[in-house]
Design a protein around this motif. Structure first.
Motif, short mmCIF file in Angstrom:
data_model
loop_
_atom_site.label_atom_id
_atom_site.label_comp_id
_atom_site.label_asym_id
_atom_site.label_seq_id
_atom_site.Cartn_x
_atom_site.Cartn_y
_atom_site.Cartn_z
N ASP A 149 0.95 -1.22 -0.02
CA ASP A 149 -0.01 -0.05 -0.06
C ASP A 149 0.75 1.36 0.01
OD1 ASP A 149 -2.42 -1.16 2.48
OD2 ASP A 149 -1.75 -2.25 0.74
N LEU A 150 1.92 1.05 0.93
CA LEU A 150 2.88 2.46 1.07
C LEU A 150 3.79 2.70 -0.04
CD1 LEU A 150 3.98 1.80 4.63
CD2 LEU A 150 2.18 3.57 3.86
N ALA A 188 -6.26 0.18 -1.93
CA ALA A 188 -5.74 0.58 -0.50
C ALA A 188 -4.92 2.04 -0.71
CB ALA A 188 -4.82 -0.33 0.02
N ASP A 206 -7.37 4.94 -1.70
CA ASP A 206 -8.16 5.40 -0.36
C ASP A 206 -7.28 6.45 0.56
OD1 ASP A 206 -9.61 4.18 2.62
OD2 ASP A 206 -10.38 5.48 1.29
N LYS A 250 1.80 7.61 15.76
CA LYS A 250 1.52 6.80 14.68
C LYS A 250 0.26 5.99 14.75
CE LYS A 250 5.69 7.55 12.99
NZ LYS A 250 5.85 8.66 11.76
N ARG A 251 -0.53 6.29 15.89
CA ARG A 251 -1.73 5.57 16.05
C ARG A 251 -2.87 6.22 15.13
NH1 ARG A 251 -2.10 2.45 21.53
NH2 ARG A 251 -3.04 1.00 20.26
N ALA A 252 -3.40 5.68 14.35
CA ALA A 252 -4.51 6.22 13.72
C ALA A 252 -5.99 5.98 14.20
CB ALA A 252 -4.49 6.09 12.16
N ARG A 261 -9.83 5.66 13.09
CA ARG A 261 -10.18 4.56 11.99
C ARG A 261 -11.74 5.05 11.99
NH1 ARG A 261 -6.45 1.19 9.58
NH2 ARG A 261 -4.41 1.14 10.94
N TYR A 276 -14.32 5.20 14.98
CA TYR A 276 -14.03 5.55 16.18
C TYR A 276 -14.62 7.01 16.78
CZ TYR A 276 -10.11 1.99 15.43
OH TYR A 276 -9.50 1.01 15.37
N LEU A 291 -3.01 6.52 8.86
CA LEU A 291 -1.69 7.07 9.27
C LEU A 291 -1.27 7.70 7.90
CD1 LEU A 291 0.69 7.64 10.91
CD2 LEU A 291 1.55 5.57 10.23
N ARG A 351 -9.30 2.49 20.11
CA ARG A 351 -9.39 1.21 20.80
C ARG A 351 -9.19 1.42 22.31
NH1 ARG A 351 -6.69 0.81 16.11
NH2 ARG A 351 -4.65 0.24 17.35
#
Lengths: 394, 125
Positions: free
Chosen positions: A35-36, A259, A262, A322-324, A326, A329, A347, A376
């Motif tokens: 994806d990256l 991916a 998006d 770094k915690r996205a 989503r 949430y 991210l 989460r």
């Protein structure tokens, strides 16, 4: 449940080792390698996307423009031939049925490109609106209807507009990234350009041929980079894909999946139906109030298009780390009170920090408002920001 | 090069390498491929007591979040700082540089775990 559909390029994707995912009933490549890597390639060079799952409707007739004014939120009748325009199809209650791009092919011919997942809804809405439109001609356009020198027999059954779902006849590819024009202009087989490459403007289309078949080129896209979308007949799609890939080899072109698509569109602040847009969303909530021409007479959704003053509005959110956050949430305040919900989040590959779009209460929507994302169970601080997150530099 | 046949496996796609009373734990290439590009790894702190079958961390990719299950009962003695700094190691070297935690365990902790053949059968089934 019907079998999943594949595009004409299935074997190209399989040969490249693509992973597939279901999207709107179609099996589409979600990634080929990483994806990256695919995301970065689009920003730095170019990516090629198969978006043949999208729906295409041909709207023709003397009243095609007026019909689209009636059926969609914008003033499509004022479009110049050669242009493309983003618009919305609204329901009677002002909710969004789909977001579309409209191309004016001629005075009496428009192409409407809709989302794959909404093809059935758009088809049904167009069919219903064709049936209700003639009464529009009789009630609202008497001056136009008069003066026809045909007998009544010539009117019967003539609604002045025809809508045809031509999705299954066409494939749609996209080449997106700073190297797009260089790649397309060196693609073997693309000839007879109606407009020279350097003169093709953003949100406009041009005629061309590909190996003797008609090719429609549009300078549109869903990534925030320069790029083109190419419409060809299904039978020509594999050869066109091959020709583009070959031309792209010297320019760093890579196949890119959904991916990467998006994360690219999220960085560019572009809405995705089913996330930022839905039947329950009114255009102004999504920041799309400018798409609605509210002083236009008698269009579907006109009376109901205004959102309540306390209706949630779409904002951008940025965070550190770094915690996205989503989709789904919660966005909360320092006391844990829920202010809204994330519609899309990741991210950001290009920016290196978490980004999200979310609907929040208007009182929390001002740029700079400090909020928290509930990731989460962990509260991540975030800040409301204007969209887009990323803008290309040229 | 890690000898994959010398590892034990779980049906949550973790691998375990035993070295006396200390085991090293990571996720398999199968799991890493399914996740896609790993962008964030959350590991339990050194000293944490973990129970087999419980969730002890998270492995997050661009598109999804996977839970890290403890395949054994024991105490975390070391975590891989390199992976915390560069989560892409999980994709690049799932069995080597992408290891996640080291755990001190009691004797017999590996009983009941799958061997290589059983794991390959699981993932190809």
């Amino acid at each position: 449940m019907s079998d999943p559909r594949y595009t004409p390029l299935r074997d190209r994707h399989e040969a490249l080792g693509a992973s597939f995912t279901d999207f709107g009933g179609w099996q589409m490549p979600v990634r080929y390698t990483s994806d990256l890597a695919e995301h970065h390639a689009v920003r730095q060079a170019a990516g090629i996307f198969d978006i043949s799952h999208m729906a295409e409707f041909l709207v023709t007739g003397d009243f095609a423009g007026d019909f689209l004014d009636y059926s969609l939120a914008g003033r499509l009748s004022a479009m110049a031939v050669g242009k493309a325009k983003y618009s919305l199809m609204l329901a009677e209650d002002g909710g969004i049925i789909d977001d579309v791009i409209v191309y004016r092919l001629a005075e009496d011919r428009f192409l409407v490109i809709a989302n794959a997942g909404n093809r059935g809804f758009v088809d049904a809405a167009f069919a219903s609106r064709v049936r209700s439109f003639p009464s529009m001609i009789e009630r609202e356009l008497p001056a136009r209807a008069e003066g026809e020198d045909r007998s009544f027999a010539g009117f019967i059954g003539d609604r002045g507009v025809d809508v045809e779902d031509v999705s299954d006849e066409y494939a749609l590819l996209a080449v997106q990234g700073p190297a797009s024009e260089a790649i397309l202009s060196s693609t073997t087989g693309i000839t007879d350009l109606g407009t020279p490459w350097a003169e093709q403007k953003y949100y406009a289309w041009a005629d061309a041929m590909f190996l003797g078949s008609p090719l429609l080129l549009a300078r549109t896209g869903y990534t925030g980079e320069d790029g083109f979308e190419l419409l060809v007949r299904v039978a020509d799609a594999p050869a066109l894909w091959d020709a583009l890939v070959e031309a792209g080899q010297g320019h760093g072109l890579v196949p890119a999946g959904l991916a990467a698509r998006d994360t690219l569109r999220l960085e560019a602040g572009m809405p995705l139906y089913g996330h930022e847009l839905s039947r329950e969303t009114k255009p102004s909530q999504a920041g799309l109030g400018r798409v609605v021409v509210s002083d236009k007479d008698g269009f579907i959704g006109k009376g109901a298009v205004d959102a309540a003053s306390d209706a949630p509005v779409l904002v951008g959110l940025v965070a550190e780390g770094k915690r996205a956050g989503r989709t789904g949430y919660s966005v909360v305040d320092a006391d844990g009170v829920v202010l809204g919900e994330i519609t899309s989040g990741a991210l950001s590959p290009t920016l290196g920090h978490p980004i999200a779009m979310a609907y929040v209460a208007p009182s929390s929507a001002a740029e700079g408002t400090a909020v928290f994302l509930d990731v989460r169970g962990t509260r991540i601080p975030a800040t409301v920001t204007a969209l887009p997150f990323y803008r290309r530099t040229k | 090069m890690t000898d994959l046949n010398a590892l034990s496996y779980t049906d949550e796609h973790e691998w375990i390498a035993a070295d006396g009373e200390t085991v090293t734990i990571g996720i398999t290439d199968f799991a890493a491929d399914k996740l896609g590009d790993v962008v964030f790894v959350e590991l339990p702190a050194v000293g944490t007591e973990i129970a087999a079958g419980s969730v002890v961390g998270e492995i997050e990719s661009t598109k999804s979040v996977g839970e890290l299950y403890a395949p054994v009962t024991g105490t975390v003695v070391e975590i891989n700082d390199a992976v915390v700094d560069d989560p892409s190691l999980v994709n690049a070297e799932p069995f080597a540089g992408g290891w996640l935690i080291k755990v001190s365990v009691a004797a017999g902790a590996l009983e009941g775990l799958m061997d290589r053949d059983a794991y390959v059968a699981l993932t190809e089934g």
